[in-house]
Design a protein around this motif. Sequence first.
Motif, PDB file in Angstrom:
ATOM      1  N   MET A  80      -8.824  -0.060  -3.537  1.00 15.73           N
ATOM      2  CA  MET A  80      -8.353  -0.583  -2.261  1.00 15.73           C
ATOM      3  C   MET A  80      -8.099  -2.087  -2.328  1.00 15.73           C
ATOM      4  SD  MET A  80      -7.852   1.920  -0.328  1.00 15.73           S
ATOM      5  CE  MET A  80      -7.497   1.050   1.198  1.00 15.73           C
ATOM      6  N   GLY A  81      -8.861  -2.800  -3.177  1.00  9.90           N
ATOM      7  CA  GLY A  81      -8.595  -4.221  -3.373  1.00  9.90           C
ATOM      8  C   GLY A  81      -7.225  -4.446  -3.995  1.00  9.90           C
ATOM      9  N   ASN A  82      -6.910  -3.668  -5.036  1.00 10.22           N
ATOM     10  CA  ASN A  82      -5.583  -3.757  -5.641  1.00 10.22           C
ATOM     11  C   ASN A  82      -4.490  -3.331  -4.654  1.00 10.22           C
ATOM     12  OD1 ASN A  82      -6.483  -4.644  -8.167  1.00 10.22           O
ATOM     13  ND2 ASN A  82      -6.918  -2.567  -8.837  1.00 10.22           N
ATOM     14  N   PHE A  83      -4.812  -2.329  -3.828  1.00 12.17           N
ATOM     15  CA  PHE A  83      -3.862  -1.864  -2.820  1.00 12.17           C
ATOM     16  C   PHE A  83      -3.554  -2.976  -1.813  1.00 12.17           C
ATOM     17  CE2 PHE A  83      -3.511  -0.120   1.535  1.00 12.17           C
ATOM     18  CZ  PHE A  83      -2.304   0.549   1.415  1.00 12.17           C
ATOM     19  N   SER A  84      -4.580  -3.706  -1.374  1.00 15.43           N
ATOM     20  CA  SER A  84      -4.370  -4.806  -0.427  1.00 15.43           C
ATOM     21  C   SER A  84      -3.500  -5.899  -1.041  1.00 15.43           C
ATOM     22  CB  SER A  84      -5.717  -5.391   0.011  1.00 15.43           C
ATOM     23  OG  SER A  84      -6.471  -4.450   0.728  1.00 15.43           O
ATOM     24  N   SER A  85      -3.761  -6.225  -2.310  1.00 15.13           N
ATOM     25  CA  SER A  85      -2.955  -7.248  -2.980  1.00 15.13           C
ATOM     26  C   SER A  85      -1.508  -6.800  -3.099  1.00 15.13           C
ATOM     27  CB  SER A  85      -3.532  -7.538  -4.376  1.00 15.13           C
ATOM     28  OG  SER A  85      -4.819  -8.100  -4.274  1.00 15.13           O
ATOM     29  N   ALA A  86      -1.301  -5.519  -3.433  1.00 13.60           N
ATOM     30  CA  ALA A  86       0.067  -5.003  -3.547  1.00 13.60           C
ATOM     31  C   ALA A  86       0.775  -5.035  -2.200  1.00 13.60           C
ATOM     32  CB  ALA A  86       0.039  -3.569  -4.098  1.00 13.60           C
ATOM     33  N   THR A  87       0.048  -4.700  -1.117  1.00 12.19           N
ATOM     34  CA  THR A  87       0.643  -4.742   0.219  1.00 12.19           C
ATOM     35  C   THR A  87       1.048  -6.162   0.592  1.00 12.19           C
ATOM     36  OG1 THR A  87      -0.730  -2.862   0.923  1.00 12.19           O
ATOM     37  CG2 THR A  87       0.260  -4.195   2.661  1.00 12.19           C
ATOM     38  N   GLY A  88       0.160  -7.126   0.314  1.00 12.06           N
ATOM     39  CA  GLY A  88       0.476  -8.518   0.613  1.00 12.06           C
ATOM     40  C   GLY A  88       1.673  -9.017  -0.180  1.00 12.06           C
ATOM     41  N   THR A  89       1.750  -8.664  -1.469  1.00 13.86           N
ATOM     42  CA  THR A  89       2.859  -9.100  -2.307  1.00 13.86           C
ATOM     43  C   THR A  89       4.181  -8.504  -1.828  1.00 13.86           C
ATOM     44  OG1 THR A  89       1.369  -9.254  -4.221  1.00 13.86           O
ATOM     45  CG2 THR A  89       3.730  -9.193  -4.674  1.00 13.86           C
ATOM     46  N   ILE A 128       7.512 -10.447  -0.128  1.00 19.04           N
ATOM     47  CA  ILE A 128       8.896 -10.301  -0.608  1.00 19.04           C
ATOM     48  C   ILE A 128       9.805  -9.798   0.510  1.00 19.04           C
ATOM     49  CG2 ILE A 128      10.378  -9.050  -2.224  1.00 19.04           C
ATOM     50  CD1 ILE A 128       7.960  -9.013  -4.154  1.00 19.04           C
ATOM     51  N   MET A 129       9.307  -8.804   1.273  1.00 17.73           N
ATOM     52  CA  MET A 129      10.114  -8.225   2.337  1.00 17.73           C
ATOM     53  C   MET A 129      10.404  -9.226   3.445  1.00 17.73           C
ATOM     54  SD  MET A 129      11.269  -5.209   1.869  1.00 17.73           S
ATOM     55  CE  MET A 129      11.714  -4.821   3.560  1.00 17.73           C
ATOM     56  N   MET A 130       9.481 -10.150   3.711  1.00 17.04           N
ATOM     57  CA  MET A 130       9.723 -11.156   4.740  1.00 17.04           C
ATOM     58  C   MET A 130      10.848 -12.102   4.328  1.00 17.04           C
ATOM     59  SD  MET A 130       6.040 -12.174   6.359  1.00 17.04           S
ATOM     60  CE  MET A 130       5.365 -11.166   7.680  1.00 17.04           C
ATOM     61  N   ILE A 131      10.943 -12.361   3.028  1.00 14.26           N
ATOM     62  CA  ILE A 131      12.047 -13.191   2.538  1.00 14.26           C
ATOM     63  C   ILE A 131      13.357 -12.410   2.600  1.00 14.26           C
ATOM     64  CG2 ILE A 131      12.946 -14.413   0.519  1.00 14.26           C
ATOM     65  CD1 ILE A 131      10.022 -14.923  -0.298  1.00 14.26           C
TER      66      ILE A 131
END
Length: 418
Positions: A220-229, A233-236
């Motif tokens: 879930m920690g890796n999942f949170s980092s992937a979601t943030g990344t 990108i999507m916001m840009i």
Amino acid sequence: NTAALHPTAMVDSLAATLPGNFAAPLAIFKNWTFALFYTLAELWGSVVVSLLFWGFANEVTTVAEAEKYYPLFGLGANVALIFSGQYVRFVSDIRRKLPPGVDGWALSLKYLMAAIGVGGVVIGFLYNYMVNTVMKDPKIMYDGEDAATAAAAKAAKKKKKAKTKMSIGESAKYLASSSYIRSLAMLVIAYGMSINIVEVTWKSRLRAAFPDPNDYSTFMGNFSSATGTFTFIMMIVGRFIFQKFGWGTAAMITPVVLGLTGLGFFGLTLFGPQLAPFIAALGTTPLMMAVLVGAAQNVTSKGSKYALFDPCKEMAYIPLDDEQKVKGKAAVDVIGNPLGKSGGSFIQQVLIFGLGSLAASTPYLAGILMVLTFLWIAAAKNLAVQFKEKQAEREAENIAEMEQDAKDAAAAAAAQKS
């Protein structure tokens, strides 16, 4: 103190006399402290972030400042999500260095909750500083105006119209009377129900793949980092989508992404045994493949939601007049948000109670997800047409007001000369 707090003996006696369909509510009652903790943790995002933070930001920020800084708030939040996810992974991996006999998960949980406590203290300190120092300085709050101007601004702010509060009945009546607000509410309801339906099923697969709590937490920690990344990108990319393709295209992306990835996840969950030979050739198992596809589904859905769906939802209020804005937002807040968040869970509880397990409910949940996605896309298309019409009407009104102001100014100038 869980042994003293949890009514284990009472629940065991009830479980022996009640049908098996009562297993889920009995488990919640038996582990009520864990259930309460989970509920408050789930509420953190919607209450503290959505309600308290943005409510405070709206209170202390002007429109001009909001256009400049609100995107930075969103980017900052998702950068923080990347680092917090890696902290969760680091803390969860501590157990591998512990000697035998030590409860690694209990130690990891203490580190995680310590970080929450420190973060809460920092939030409290910054909020106290803002309220007692920044907001009491007229040079900051009123752009350096003198005391008289600042006092006038404060008085005008106090006279500002209070926020309209609508009951559930009034909200339902207003939704029924307005096609525009009804479509907007449908977007909110469909997203909340769809993501809940997929996420609960995915997490059941995730628990099966990672029965150890530390392994689960690491994932879930890796999942949170992937979601943030991905969200970063999507916001840009989202700015380009809005500028190039407009509101309608941006509003369609989230339901299409959620529907397609959700269909892939449920397909792997339902037809895993039949696809096992093909999945084995990839070096994994149907369960792990379902977990990975479900994770990708959640990452892309939430990323597109934060970067596109949320801005689309807020922009939809802009062309409305003041009364429609206030009443429309009140109606969506009273009915749309709670129904979206709770509707998916209610559907699953009914199916689990009737069919006996989440696994048996999966085919029906897949069908419900497809229906919700279809309704969501239809509402987005309908709202896109109305949004353009409202926007054109608003622009025409603004032009008429400007022309009238120009006429009034010219008349006043002519009167002065004469």
